[in-house]
Motif scaffolding. Structure first.
Motif, PDB file in Angstrom:
ATOM      1  N   ALA A 109     -32.237 -76.726  -8.341  1.00  0.00           N
ATOM      2  CA  ALA A 109     -31.454 -75.481  -8.339  1.00  0.00           C
ATOM      3  C   ALA A 109     -30.801 -75.231  -6.985  1.00  0.00           C
ATOM      4  CB  ALA A 109     -32.354 -74.302  -8.710  1.00  0.00           C
ATOM      5  N   SER A 110     -31.514 -75.491  -5.905  1.00  0.00           N
ATOM      6  CA  SER A 110     -30.935 -75.257  -4.578  1.00  0.00           C
ATOM      7  C   SER A 110     -29.851 -76.273  -4.263  1.00  0.00           C
ATOM      8  CB  SER A 110     -32.023 -75.286  -3.504  1.00  0.00           C
ATOM      9  OG  SER A 110     -32.638 -76.555  -3.419  1.00  0.00           O
ATOM     10  N   CYS A 111     -30.019 -77.504  -4.741  1.00  0.00           N
ATOM     11  CA  CYS A 111     -28.981 -78.527  -4.572  1.00  0.00           C
ATOM     12  C   CYS A 111     -27.689 -78.086  -5.240  1.00  0.00           C
ATOM     13  CB  CYS A 111     -29.461 -79.853  -5.153  1.00  0.00           C
ATOM     14  SG  CYS A 111     -28.206 -81.164  -5.178  1.00  0.00           S
ATOM     15  N   GLU A 112     -27.786 -77.628  -6.465  1.00  0.00           N
ATOM     16  CA  GLU A 112     -26.592 -77.211  -7.204  1.00  0.00           C
ATOM     17  C   GLU A 112     -26.004 -75.922  -6.635  1.00  0.00           C
ATOM     18  OE1 GLU A 112     -26.904 -78.907 -11.645  1.00  0.00           O
ATOM     19  OE2 GLU A 112     -28.446 -77.399 -11.208  1.00  0.00           O
ATOM     20  N   LEU A 113     -26.851 -75.046  -6.106  1.00  0.00           N
ATOM     21  CA  LEU A 113     -26.358 -73.791  -5.543  1.00  0.00           C
ATOM     22  C   LEU A 113     -25.396 -74.037  -4.377  1.00  0.00           C
ATOM     23  CD1 LEU A 113     -26.278 -70.744  -5.217  1.00  0.00           C
ATOM     24  CD2 LEU A 113     -28.454 -70.866  -3.990  1.00  0.00           C
ATOM     25  N   ALA A 120     -28.178 -86.227  -7.263  1.00  0.00           N
ATOM     26  CA  ALA A 120     -28.515 -86.572  -5.883  1.00  0.00           C
ATOM     27  C   ALA A 120     -29.907 -86.088  -5.503  1.00  0.00           C
ATOM     28  CB  ALA A 120     -27.477 -85.984  -4.930  1.00  0.00           C
ATOM     29  N   ALA A 121     -30.382 -85.025  -6.139  1.00  0.00           N
ATOM     30  CA  ALA A 121     -31.664 -84.422  -5.785  1.00  0.00           C
ATOM     31  C   ALA A 121     -32.811 -84.863  -6.680  1.00  0.00           C
ATOM     32  CB  ALA A 121     -31.549 -82.903  -5.815  1.00  0.00           C
ATOM     33  N   ASN A 186     -25.427 -91.561  -3.052  1.00  0.00           N
ATOM     34  CA  ASN A 186     -24.285 -90.661  -2.834  1.00  0.00           C
ATOM     35  C   ASN A 186     -24.633 -89.482  -1.920  1.00  0.00           C
ATOM     36  OD1 ASN A 186     -22.607 -92.201  -4.606  1.00  0.00           O
ATOM     37  ND2 ASN A 186     -23.597 -91.201  -6.350  1.00  0.00           N
ATOM     38  N   VAL A 187     -25.556 -89.715  -1.006  1.00  0.00           N
ATOM     39  CA  VAL A 187     -25.928 -88.737   0.014  1.00  0.00           C
ATOM     40  C   VAL A 187     -25.928 -89.464   1.353  1.00  0.00           C
ATOM     41  CG1 VAL A 187     -27.698 -87.136   0.849  1.00  0.00           C
ATOM     42  CG2 VAL A 187     -27.385 -87.459  -1.610  1.00  0.00           C
ATOM     43  N   CYS A 246     -35.086 -79.070   0.996  1.00  0.00           N
ATOM     44  CA  CYS A 246     -34.668 -80.463   0.775  1.00  0.00           C
ATOM     45  C   CYS A 246     -33.553 -80.545  -0.256  1.00  0.00           C
ATOM     46  CB  CYS A 246     -35.851 -81.322   0.344  1.00  0.00           C
ATOM     47  SG  CYS A 246     -37.045 -81.645   1.663  1.00  0.00           S
ATOM     48  N   GLY A 247     -33.638 -79.722  -1.298  1.00  0.00           N
ATOM     49  CA  GLY A 247     -32.571 -79.695  -2.289  1.00  0.00           C
ATOM     50  C   GLY A 247     -31.255 -79.274  -1.671  1.00  0.00           C
ATOM     51  N   ALA A 248     -31.313 -78.271  -0.782  1.00  0.00           N
ATOM     52  CA  ALA A 248     -30.097 -77.798  -0.120  1.00  0.00           C
ATOM     53  C   ALA A 248     -29.544 -78.849   0.840  1.00  0.00           C
ATOM     54  CB  ALA A 248     -30.386 -76.509   0.623  1.00  0.00           C
TER      55      ALA A 248
END
Length: 350
Positions: A109-113, A120-121, A186-187, A246-248
């Protein structure tokens, strides 16, 4: 990068000079003091209930099921049943035993936010669940909390023996870092390294292990709210914080976004443990899927014990509200999953 490097990972929630009195409600954790700046993108700070009312079309249960299904498939693929069969059976037994998958979902959720691609997460989300499972396996051992029930069935050492349980936990911890390093695509390499460092910090001697050792050495002693906070911030909250941060990071979040989410996660992390303490004295073993009343039976310090049940519930509500206020930095529709996750953690029944 310079901003992130300057942030003290192990900064306490409360100022050192504060004081608490027995059975009084502590001030809400000082999440705003984590970074040098408290700048936000919006000036409004809607309450948790206002936020939920304003996002009625967000289907949270469907969201959780979809994310959990994706994580479960990735975990199944990450730990195939192979030689040596016994150790992989033990790893899979605990890792795939169900659970709410809160940490992986927070990561996604934090990655997508922050605008990142969920894919990627996923490796990091899996790593978080591997580490969380390791902590449960080791925490249940006779030399630690000595529990026989986890997620509704016998704990790892009851099913496979203590020796295999220890090794299964060790293997999951090692695999977690290998999995992130080998499978994150892709990161940028710098972001992957930052995320791995964040994860390692959350688990080691200044993170989860710190909380566990202080918890063990505090048994049979009078524990203050300060000391209880230290235990739970490190033993429980640090890994939840790492999940969000980490997601962010892998999602491409900038310094302000990452730190706004860190503040949110610190509130949610402590909230998770306060609720856990409440459930331990209000629910049955069948409802929890683990032994209920264990803290009371072993005379361990908990929030209900030190504050009283009513004050502990009040504190949980305040933590949930504080977490949501930290999300005012973001677009409310994109932040809806994290808003609802805070409510979910606050109102969970097991």
């Amino acid at each position: 990068m310079a901003l992130l490097a300057a942030i003290p990972i192990n900064q306490p929630f409360f100022p050192k000079n504060h004081s608490f009195k027995h059975k009084t409600l502590p001030r809400i954790i000082s999440c705003k003091k984590i970074t040098p700046t408290n700048a936000t993108k919006t000036t409004s700070s809607p309450s948790l209930q206002e936020t939920l009312v304003n996002s009625p079309n967000f289907k949270f249960e469907e969201y959780m099921k979809t994310k959990a299904k994706k994580v479960n498939k990735a975990l199944d693929d990450a730990v195939p049943l192979q030689n040596p069969v016994k150790i992989h059976e033990a790893m899979r037994y605990s890792l795939l035993a169900g659970g709410k998958r809160v940490r992986p979902v927070l990561c996604l959720a934090s990655c997508e936010l922050v605008g990142g691609d969920e894919a990627a997460a996923v490796p990091m989300a899996c790593a978080l669940e591997m580490i969380h499972t390791m902590s449960l396996i080791h925490d249940d051992l006779p030399c630690m909390d000595d529990d026989d029930l986890r997620r509704g069935r016998p704990t790892s050492h009851k099913a496979f023996g203590e020796d295999t349980a220890v090794l299964a936990g060790d293997a999951l911890l090692s695999l977690a870092f290998e999995h992130v390093a080998a499978n994150t695509t892709n990161v940028g390499h710098e972001r992957v390294l930052r995320a791995i460092a964040e994860l390692g910090s959350a688990v080691g001697s200044e993170g989860l292990v710190a909380g566990q050792i202080v918890d063990l050495t505090s048994e049979g002693k009078e524990v203050s709210l300060d000391e209880l906070e230290y235990i739970h911030v490190h033993k429980t909250s640090k890994l939840l914080e790492a999940a969000v941060v980490c997601g962010a990071i892998v999602g491409g979040g900038d310094g302000e976004e990452v730190e706004a989410l860190r503040r949110y996660a610190r509130c949610v992390g402590l909230l998770f443990q306060v609720v856990d303490d409440i459930l331990d004295v209000t629910k049955s073993s069948a409802e929890l899927g683990k032994t209920a009343g264990k803290d009371l039976a072993t005379d361990k310090a908990t929030y209900p014990r030190l504050m009283g049940l009513a004050k502990a519930k009040e504190f949980a509500g305040e933590l949930a509200e504080k977490a949501v206020r930290e999300l005012a930095f973001f677009d409310p529709l994109r932040a809806a999953p994290l808003h609802h996750l805070a409510q979910y953690i606050a109102s969970r029944q097991n």
